[in-house]
Design a protein around this motif. Structure first.
Motif, mmCIF file in Angstrom:
data_model
loop_
_atom_site.group_PDB
_atom_site.id
_atom_site.type_symbol
_atom_site.label_atom_id
_atom_site.label_comp_id
_atom_site.label_asym_id
_atom_site.label_seq_id
_atom_site.Cartn_x
_atom_site.Cartn_y
_atom_site.Cartn_z
ATOM 1 N N ILE A 70 37.876 44.262 42.598
ATOM 2 C CA ILE A 70 36.832 43.359 43.056
ATOM 3 C C ILE A 70 37.274 42.641 44.500
ATOM 4 C CG2 ILE A 70 35.379 41.507 42.328
ATOM 5 C CD1 ILE A 70 35.612 42.389 39.552
ATOM 6 N N ILE A 102 37.257 39.797 47.335
ATOM 7 C CA ILE A 102 37.053 38.166 47.518
ATOM 8 C C ILE A 102 36.311 37.997 48.868
ATOM 9 C CG2 ILE A 102 38.376 35.983 47.575
ATOM 10 C CD1 ILE A 102 40.742 37.194 46.250
ATOM 11 N N LEU A 145 33.253 35.732 44.072
ATOM 12 C CA LEU A 145 33.616 37.116 43.655
ATOM 13 C C LEU A 145 32.175 37.671 43.199
ATOM 14 C CD1 LEU A 145 36.554 36.672 41.595
ATOM 15 C CD2 LEU A 145 36.477 37.431 43.882
#
Length: 974
Positions: free
Chosen positions: A153, A155, A166
């Protein structure tokens, strides 16, 4: 501005530490009261460090949460960002401190569960929202623990505010605490963990729990009414957005100690790399460096706001006691020291809630639109109704117009007809006029004829008067005859009534009654014939009266004949004698009927009495059942209160009610032969114990218990000494675990029963009564103390004067070991509430208080334990309703001794004294003694300063529940 708060928590020794570091002291010494920590370099030098809080190995999860995390949670609820983070070597308890779920034991719940519990309790789920995201940083890749398919994921950073987000992470709205626990359990199941040499469940990733809170702010009234801008803004709803980060960092580890290989080695590299980057940022912030290397790692980017940002941050560092990991412990402590120098500037994030305002306005617009549509439809329907009514009015008007036209035509026709009828009527009237004139002439002729008729009537009236006189005379005579007939009829009616009465007799005499009815019917027929004949005669008489008086005599003869017939009828009524006999029989049957009815009523009365007795018995049974149910409820309530009391003071009960712990304290004098220095050399202890067990077993097998007990009465003192030592060892057998050199004691119940059955107890009491040998007295007292651990043996000891003999032994010796044995025996007897009165009367309490004259700490500890047992059993009996009144300890001045020794240096003795005072305070009848002797002040001190949390809670409970104490404390404050 607010400094980062740092607390240190020491993990207690585990089995590996006990095995590996048995010959070494801990490298860390805690001073929680000074909030300092000493790190030993060697045996003669150490370094001291100060922290915001220092937790020992026995610190509870609740206390750690309230000190470390609860202030941060409260600030988050107020609208500020907050961070709680755990840092330390692998295996030192970071995950236990933060992420423990506590399913089996609620007291072990970690900071995550407790924080969400406080948040859910303080927000309104109707107007506020609580959402969470649960992530892990694994090998520099951010993964979603609630959606494992989402990896790597990215940032995002806001270029204006620098806020980190996020967007790809899953955000779940929390419904309640159970829902959060399920989410947390799901995330923990997806987290990477492995088994290493340092930790069987080592976390291989950094876990980050993000809690987003959105709370509405109450509207504020502006003072400046003239400011249109402020008025407009005050109408807008405000919202506070805050974020809580709970970070469970993976533990730092050295590869040579953890033994990591392959994938574990790669994981360890990334863990140490991210922790190194975090340490660099901490150093730079602590030294006020102009450049902070936050972009070296994703971990430092995520924690950018926690250190040097706008969040209120609390850091808990976890360390272990082992000297083998002194370097890692030193590094962890220095990390915490540098973190304490960082100062964050917390900011309140409050903004206008345009979203809720927009939703509100959209709802109002939809509502107004629907209202407008409804009004339009209503107007259209009203318009349609009016048009319909107008059409109906036109139609009805046209119809009425047509009807009027037709009616006018009909009226004209009727007028023409009426005119014709009037003309015809006039013609008829003229004809009638002519006829009337003719009738007038006829009337004149009739009047002349009437005058002549009147004259004829006057002549006829004279004749009518004569006829009326004669008819009146005849009518009088006929009336007299009619009266006589009515008398006869009355007589016949009375006869008929008697016949009707006879018809109502019983069924058994119907035939006779029918016979009489038949006879009566004949008489009635004759009477009917006579009456018919009378009527015929009367008619004839009436005819004869018109003819003259000549025929009156014939009628008189007929009347005489009728009288004769009536006489015959009266003679026929003599048959009533038979009916009287029938009536007599009926009366007898009626009496029998009444007797049977009376018997039936008596049986009914008896049956009714039996029913009443049955109802009374059922009511008594019901009352007994209600009493039994009430007793059952009362018993359950008492058991429930006992369970609550045990839950309220679990550790206190354990320390002075467990009689096995007493044997641990007295093992040197009672359980083995000459083992006073047993703890100095472990090798000698193992050899001595094994030899003693073998010797005792061999003696019992070869000689027999009965013969050993007989040796207690030997005249040789040495034989008595050896025999009583064998009996003492049989009463309490000792096992020693050589690995940890921990003594584990258990009571040999079978040996005790055999000793008592064979007369060993009587022999021991006889030795106390008659022997003057100090060794015999000491060992015999110890054997009795072992036997007094059994409740059945306690009653036997007291019934045979054991308390008096123990008190006599205590008063006749100054030997500390003997006094300790005697005090231990009396302390065990104090643990039986049924024996308290007998124990006091036999001087046991006074003897215990007298033994403290020796000044020996072990004797004083046993005395304190006995008083604690006594007070505990008394308070339990009062709660159960078995005892009332002032404590028996008050009469022997035990309270003064407890107050004088409250501040003794021995921790065990002080604990027992504090427990005794707390339980004595439970009795409201002791309140005046507490106030007059100053014990109330000691109880207040115990509630605040006691080293045991359970004792503090018990003392606080007693202070709050006693109204006398409350009143005295209020007077003291005034």
């Amino acid at each position: 501005p607010g400094r980062v708060r740092v607390a240190v928590r020491l993990r207690p020794r585990n089995a590996e530490d006990l095995l590996s570091d048995a010959d070494f002291a801990d490298c860390v010494e805690l001073q929680p009261e000074l909030k300092r920590l000493k790190l030993r370099k060697n045996n003669w030098s150490s370094e001291s460090y100060k922290f915001d809080e220092v937790f020992t190995g026995t610190a509870s999860q609740k206390r750690v949460y309230e000190v470390v995390a609860k202030p941060v949670v409260e600030s988050v609820l107020s609208g500020y960002n907050g961070t709680v983070m755990a840092y330390g070597q692998t295996g030192t308890g970071k995950t236990f401190t933060l992420g423990r779920l506590g399913k089996d034991d609620a007291s072990e719940r970690g900071i995550m569960v407790r924080a969400l519990e406080d948040i859910v309790a303080n927000v309104s789920l109707a107007s506020d929202t609580v959402e969470i995201s649960y992530l892990q940083l694994y090998m520099e890749s951010i993964q979603d623990l609630l959606a494992p398919e989402k990896t790597n994921i990215t940032i995002n950073e806001d270029p204006k505010t620098g806020e980190v987000s996020l967007p790809a992470a899953v955000t779940v709205k929390v419904q309640d605490l159970d829902h959060f626990v399920e989410l947390l359990q799901t995330g923990e199941g997806n987290r990477h963990a492995a088994n290493t040499k340092l930790n069987t469940e080592s976390s291989r990733s950094h876990a980050i729990l993000m809690v987003y809170i959105r709370r509405s702010v109450p509207e504020k009234v502006e003072d400046d009414i003239n400011s249109q801008d402020r008025i407009t803004k005050s109408k807008l709803p405000m919202v506070r957005k805050s974020k809580l980060l709970i970070v469970d960092l993976a533990g730092s580890e050295r590869l040579d100690k953890s033994g990591s290989e392959g994938l574990l080695l790669e994981e360890a590299k990334f863990i140490n790399l991210s922790l190194t980057s975090l340490g660099k940022c901490i150093n730079a912030l602590a030294e006020n460096s102009p450049h902070i290397p936050t972009r070296d790692s994703k971990l430092t980017r995520l924690l950018r706001d926690s250190f040097g940002g706008s969040a209120r941050t609390s850091l808990i560092i976890t360390i272990g006691p082992s000297s083998r990991h002194r370097a890692e412990t030193t590094s962890t402590i220095m990390f915490g020291q540098r973190a304490m120098k960082i100062v964050n500037v917390v900011k309140l994030k409050e903004e206008f809630d345009y979203e809720s305002l927009c939703r509100k306005l959209e709802t109002q617009v939809d509502h107004l639109t629907a209202e407008i549509d409804r009004q339009q439809k209503l107007r259209e329907s009203e318009k349609y109704d009016l048009e319909k009514r107008l059409r109906d009015c036109h139609d009805s008007f046209n119809e009425t117009r047509k009807n009027l036209v037709t009616r006018s035509e009909l009226l004209e026709q009727k007028n023409t007809r009426l005119e014709l009828d009037i003309e015809e009527a006039l013609a008829e009237l003229n004809c009638q006029k002519d006829q009337n004139s003719l009738l007038e002439d006829k009337i004149a002729d009739l009047e002349m004829s009437l005058k002549q008729n009147k004259q004829n009537q006057l002549e006829n009236s004279t004749y009518q008067k004569v006829l009326a006189d004669t008819t009146q005379m005849y009518e009088k005579k006929i009336a007299e005859l009619m009266k006589q007939l009515e008398v006869e009829r009355a007589k016949s009616e009375s006869a008929e009534e008697q016949l009707d009465a006879m018809k109502k007799l019983s069924d058994e005499h119907k035939k006779l009654i029918q016979h009489h009815e038949m006879e009566n019917s004949k008489y009635q027929m004759a009477l009917a014939d006579t009456t018919q004949m009378y009527e015929m005669k009367i008619t004839e008489l009436t005819k004869q009266l018109e003819d003259g008086h000549t025929r009156f005599e014939g009628a008189q003869e007929q009347l005489d004949l009728a009288n004769m017939l009536l006489a015959d009828y009266q003679n026929s009524t003599q048959g009533q004698d038979e009916t009287s006999e029938l009536r007599f029989k009926l009366e007898e049957m009626y009496r029998l009927h009444e007797s049977t009815v009376n018997e039936l009523q008596s049986l009914k009365a008896e049956f009714k009495d039996q029913i009443q007795e049955k109802e009374a018995i059922s009511e008594k049974l019901y009352a007994v059942q209600e009493k039994l149910s009430a007793e059952e409820k009362r018993r359950k309530a008492i058991e429930h209160e006992l369970v609550n009391l045990k839950k309220g003071a679990p550790e206190g009960d354990k320390h002075f009610e467990d009689k096995k712990s007493y044997m641990k304290e007295n093992i040197r004098g009672t359980s083995v032969l000459g083992t006073s220095a047993i703890l100095n050399k472990s090798g000698t202890l193992r050899v001595t114990q094994s030899a003693q067990r073998a010797t005792i077993a061999k003696i019992c097998e070869e000689v027999g218990l009965q013969k050993i007990i007989q040796l207690l009465t030997s005249e040789d003192s040495d034989v008595q000494i050896h025999a009583v030592k064998v009996i003492a060892n049989l009463a309490a057998e000792v096992k020693i675990i050589s690995a940890e050199l921990i003594m584990v004691l258990y009571t040999a119940d079978g040996n005790q029963e055999s000793i008592v059955e064979e007369g060993g107890l009587d022999a021991l009491l006889t030795m106390l009564r008659s022997s003057q040998n100090a060794t015999i007295l000491r060992v015999a007292s110890g054997a009795i103390a072992n036997l007094a651990m059994n409740e059945m043996n306690q009653g036997l000891i007291m019934s045979r004067g054991g308390a008096k003999l123990l008190a006599k032994t205590a008063s006749g010796t100054d030997d500390p070991q003997t006094l300790r044995m005697v005090a231990g025996a009396l302390a065990n007897l104090c643990g039986n509430e049924k024996l308290h009165t007998m124990l006091k009367e036999d001087g046991g309490i006074k003897a215990m208080l007298g033994m403290v004259r020796s000044g020996n700490s072990d004797v004083v500890a046993q005395v304190a334990r006995g008083l604690a047992n006594f007070a505990k059993c008394e308070s339990r009996a009062m709660v159960q309703g078995h005892r009332k009144g002032r404590s028996l300890l008050m009469e022997d001045h035990a309270l003064e001794w407890l107050i004088d020794n409250c501040n003794t240096t021995s921790a065990s003795t002080r604990r027992h004294i504090e427990l005794a005072l707390s339980h004595l305070a439970q009795n409201e009848d002791n309140a005046r003694d507490f106030i007059s002797s100053g014990a109330l002040q000691e109880l207040q001190r115990i509630s605040n300063e006691s080293s045991r949390e359970d004792i503090r809670n018990l003392a606080k409970k007693m202070l709050k529940s006693n109204p006398v104490f409350q009143g005295e404390m209020r007077l003291g404050q005034q």
